[in-house]
Design a protein around this motif. Structure first.
Motif, short mmCIF file in Angstrom:
data_model
loop_
_atom_site.label_atom_id
_atom_site.label_comp_id
_atom_site.label_asym_id
_atom_site.label_seq_id
_atom_site.Cartn_x
_atom_site.Cartn_y
_atom_site.Cartn_z
N ALA A 120 0.83 -1.15 -0.04
CA ALA A 120 0.07 0.08 0.00
C ALA A 120 0.76 1.25 0.11
CB ALA A 120 -1.02 0.09 1.27
N LEU A 121 1.98 1.30 0.50
CA LEU A 121 2.85 2.20 0.70
C LEU A 121 3.89 2.72 -0.31
CD1 LEU A 121 3.52 2.24 4.75
CD2 LEU A 121 1.85 3.77 3.50
N ALA A 122 4.29 1.57 -0.84
CA ALA A 122 5.45 1.75 -1.74
C ALA A 122 4.92 1.90 -3.20
CB ALA A 122 6.25 0.27 -1.91
N GLN A 123 5.95 2.74 -4.06
CA GLN A 123 5.31 2.97 -5.25
C GLN A 123 5.40 1.61 -6.00
OE1 GLN A 123 8.45 5.20 -7.37
NE2 GLN A 123 6.88 6.37 -8.66
N LYS A 124 6.41 0.75 -5.78
CA LYS A 124 6.25 -0.37 -6.39
C LYS A 124 7.26 -1.43 -5.41
CE LYS A 124 9.96 0.11 -9.82
NZ LYS A 124 10.27 0.10 -11.07
N TRP A 125 7.19 -2.62 -5.25
CA TRP A 125 8.21 -3.53 -4.37
C TRP A 125 8.29 -4.89 -5.12
CZ3 TRP A 125 6.92 -7.99 -1.72
CH2 TRP A 125 5.64 -8.33 -1.80
N GLY A 126 9.07 -5.39 -4.63
CA GLY A 126 9.32 -6.81 -4.93
C GLY A 126 10.25 -7.82 -4.33
N ALA A 127 10.56 -8.85 -4.56
CA ALA A 127 11.60 -9.92 -4.03
C ALA A 127 12.25 -10.51 -5.09
CB ALA A 127 10.87 -10.76 -2.99
N GLU A 128 13.65 -10.72 -4.95
CA GLU A 128 14.33 -11.19 -5.80
C GLU A 128 15.20 -12.39 -5.21
OE1 GLU A 128 17.25 -8.01 -6.67
OE2 GLU A 128 15.99 -7.32 -8.14
#
Length: 181
Positions: free
Chosen positions: A117-125
């Motif tokens: 909800a807070l991040a512009q985008k996020w992920g995990a690598e």
């Protein structure tokens, strides 16, 4: 806050500033990770991201404390631009995080929902030896001031009549206020 960054400043391959530190996998490391990211945000003049960066750092660091396989994790703050920041947490667990469908009775498990909800985008690598979970944050744009609508009339004569009507109303108000004294 400058002491928090001592020896932790670097420059990334792209020439942008980076701050990082390794923390023990312990609950006391979560506030220390937040202080690190907050100091970087302050130093880089990204104060509009301070609260969001605190929350995201807290969630990602807490996940590393709870789920990492080894005794440490690494927090990195990278300035992406004049208005963007990336916060990442790297640990030695290969298990990628999953956004949980939290039940109303759950006491935890909503962290990645908050990050989403807070991040512009996020992920995990996935990495050969673990994983990196990251979130990109952007300073929200300044709200545009409301534009007051001013009546526009198609003819010069209509505009003059409008201004005269405004003056008549203003005069009436002023005379009324003066008479009350």
């Amino acid at each position: 806050m400058g002491d928090v960054l001592r020896g932790r400043r670097d420059v990334g391959e792209d020439g942008r500033p980076v701050v990082s530190a390794t923390f023990p996998r312990d609950a006391a490391s979560v506030p220390a990770a937040r202080r690190l990211v907050r100091a970087a945000v302050d130093e880089w003049g990204l104060s509009g991201l301070a609260d969001v960066a605190d929350s995201i750092t807290s969630e990602l660091a807490t996940n590393a404390v709870l789920h990492a396989c080894r005794e440490s994790f690494r927090v990195t703050a990278r300035r992406l631009s004049d208005e963007q920041l990336q916060v990442s947490v790297t640990d030695l667990s290969r298990n990628l995080p999953k956004v949980a469908e939290a039940d109303d009775d759950w006491e935890n498990g909503r962290g990645l929902l908050l990050v989403d909800a807070l991040a512009q985008k996020w992920g995990a690598e996935p990495l050969r030896w673990g994983k990196r979970v990251w979130a990109d944050l952007a300073v929200p744009p300044s709200p545009e001031p409301p534009v007051r609508e001013i009546p526009i009339y198609s003819s010069h004569r209509a505009q003059v009549v409008y201004v005269m009507a405004l003056l008549a109303v203003a005069t009436t108000v002023i005379v009324g206020l003066t008479a009350q004294r």
